[in-house]
Design an enzyme around this catalytic site. Structure first.
Site, PDB file in Angstrom:
ATOM      1  N   GLY A 102       0.721  -1.379  -0.053  1.00  0.00           N
ATOM      2  CA  GLY A 102       0.091  -0.208   0.040  1.00  0.00           C
ATOM      3  C   GLY A 102       0.920   1.448  -0.036  1.00  0.00           C
ATOM      4  O   GLY A 102       0.118   2.429   0.245  1.00  0.00           O
ATOM      5  N   GLY A 152      -2.031  -5.212  -0.403  1.00  0.00           N
ATOM      6  CA  GLY A 152      -2.961  -4.842  -1.441  1.00  0.00           C
ATOM      7  C   GLY A 152      -2.631  -5.559  -2.644  1.00  0.00           C
ATOM      8  O   GLY A 152      -3.575  -5.749  -3.650  1.00  0.00           O
ATOM      9  N   GLU A 175       0.665  -8.277   8.284  1.00  0.00           N
ATOM     10  CA  GLU A 175       0.140  -7.112   8.741  1.00  0.00           C
ATOM     11  C   GLU A 175       0.134  -6.962  10.286  1.00  0.00           C
ATOM     12  O   GLU A 175      -0.154  -6.071  11.008  1.00  0.00           O
ATOM     13  CB  GLU A 175      -1.605  -6.943   8.409  1.00  0.00           C
ATOM     14  CG  GLU A 175      -1.577  -6.713   6.850  1.00  0.00           C
ATOM     15  CD  GLU A 175      -1.124  -7.704   5.974  1.00  0.00           C
ATOM     16  OE1 GLU A 175      -0.999  -7.093   4.792  1.00  0.00           O
ATOM     17  OE2 GLU A 175      -0.914  -8.675   5.959  1.00  0.00           O
ATOM     18  N   ASP A 183      -5.842  -8.392   5.722  1.00  0.00           N
ATOM     19  CA  ASP A 183      -7.257  -7.696   5.225  1.00  0.00           C
ATOM     20  C   ASP A 183      -7.181  -8.368   3.706  1.00  0.00           C
ATOM     21  O   ASP A 183      -6.791  -9.329   3.319  1.00  0.00           O
ATOM     22  CB  ASP A 183      -7.341  -6.395   5.572  1.00  0.00           C
ATOM     23  CG  ASP A 183      -6.381  -5.490   4.641  1.00  0.00           C
ATOM     24  OD1 ASP A 183      -5.233  -5.886   4.315  1.00  0.00           O
ATOM     25  OD2 ASP A 183      -6.840  -4.333   4.467  1.00  0.00           O
TER      26      ASP A 183
END
Length: 392
Positions: A102, A152, A175, A183
């Protein structure tokens, strides 16, 4: 610097943004002002029978930002309706990465979250809508996950029908090291991997490389990187291809690939331990399992897990357990709730500070001990956001 942080560290965090610049970037995103080079950050082209998406920020390991996210989503929806587009290919520019996560967006989102600005809501919402759109895409979707594929980048690939790894692919979801959780639909695909492998990957941030990404079930095919150009040409040359035609081409290249063909899966010898040690329903029990086992492998995982955010570990374990019986869309709704709770909490902002801004690699988690993270604390992360929920 621990390799578990690679997709964030690599992603342009060599820049130290002062607060004025950060605020300016956030305001730019909120206004969706066009960057002068925004059009070049992702290339969207019709070639042969396919729509081709190229993440075009090789210097920043093709890290994703808000502008790219919106451009890809709109183009995906356009191609999905186009009778002349038979498949969609997504790839990264350069040799190092498909997409390493990200970018500075992680820092921006943290800043916005602390300031209660809308970017913290909008980025996760639109990213998860994109993940769902890839999953439900009516056209075959081929992700060429060559190089680093994390955060991502996983969301842009793993929900598509075909995921093609090479010997240079590096996959991880680290993460929990920055006070977040795996996620982009991690709560859906991770618990569906063999045994408790997904739980292990999520809690430790373990990196899989090359053919192991295929053996783990994350990639559908494995090809030698030097043949990627030819593979793409062969896909583009197909005339009105069906899913079967595309699968046949991928299978031919997969079968021809000889790199590490006879090597066993890197975690093969540890899968028995992973399946038993990570099968507990609480983090405390997993920790106890690892301590009691006492093998070098178990103690190494214990050392790694002890560095992670205790809150992140607990919400991640529950995310995966709940995700086993949910659809991807239900998981993304759950993960959106988690993302917003993380924005309002302490550990995400502290993780971003320690790993990405000050880079002292010494986050001060609150609470600092698993025992202090109560069931009530965890429950609060999963609470409905009412009218702000992400609904599909």
């Amino acid at each position: 610097c621990s390799h578990y942080y690679v997709h964030y560290i690599y992603s342009a965090f060599c820049f130290r943004f002062n607060s004025f610049k950060r605020t300016h970037i956030i305001l730019q995103h909120l206004g969706m002002s066009k960057h002068t080079n925004a059009a070049d950050e992702v290339l969207l082209e019709r070639k042969g029978c396919a729509g081709v998406i190229t993440l075009n920020r090789p210097k920043f390991l093709n890290a994703l930002n808000f502008t790219m996210l919106r451009q890809i989503y709109l183009q995906l929806k356009t191609w999905e309706q186009d009778p002349e587009t038979f498949l969609i290919i997504i790839k990264g520019a350069g040799e190092k990465a498909f997409c390493a996560g990200g970018d500075i967006i992680v820092v921006e989102v943290s800043e916005a979250g602390k300031a209660k600005q809308k970017l913290a809501q909008d980025f996760f919402r639109e990213e998860y809508i994109m993940n769902s759109a890839i999953d439900s895409c009516r056209k075959p979707y081929v992700a060429l996950i060559h190089g680093i594929t994390m955060g991502g980048g996983v969301g842009l690939s793993v929900h598509g029908q075909f995921r093609v790894a090479t010997e240079k692919t590096v996959f991880a979801m680290p993460e929990t090291a920055i006070g977040l959780f795996p996620d982009v639909g991690g709560g859906y695909f991770l618990p569906r991997l063999q045994g408790k492998l997904g739980y292990f990957l999520a809690l430790t941030g373990f990196r899989l490389k090359g053919r192991d990404v295929h053996k783990a079930g994350i990639a559908t095919h494995f090809v030698d990187s030097e043949t990627l150009g030819m593979l793409e040409e062969d896909l583009l040359a197909l005339k009105s291809p069906s899913r079967e035609n595309i699968a046949d081409v991928l299978e031919i290249y997969h079968t021809k690939s000889k790199i590490d063909q006879d090597k066993s899966f890197i975690l093969e010898e540890h899968m028995g331990k992973i399946n038993s040690l990570f099968s507990a329903n609480t983090m405390e029990q997993i920790i106890e399992n690892l301590q009691q086992d006492g093998s070098p492998f178990a103690l190494e995982q214990l050392k790694i897990i002890n560095k992670m955010s205790p809150t992140s570990l607990k919400i991640t374990l529950r995310q995966l357990i709940e995700g086993t019986s949910k659809t991807l869309q239900e998981v993304l709704t759950m993960e959106y709730r988690l993302s917003q709770a993380c924005m309002g909490g302490h550990d995400f902002h502290e993780g971003v500070r320690a790993v990405l801004i000050d880079k002292d690699q010494s986050p001060k988690w609150k609470p600092a001990d698993l025992k202090e993270v109560t069931d009530e604390d965890v429950n609060n992360y999963f609470k409905s956001l009412g009218s702000n929920d992400l609904i599909f």
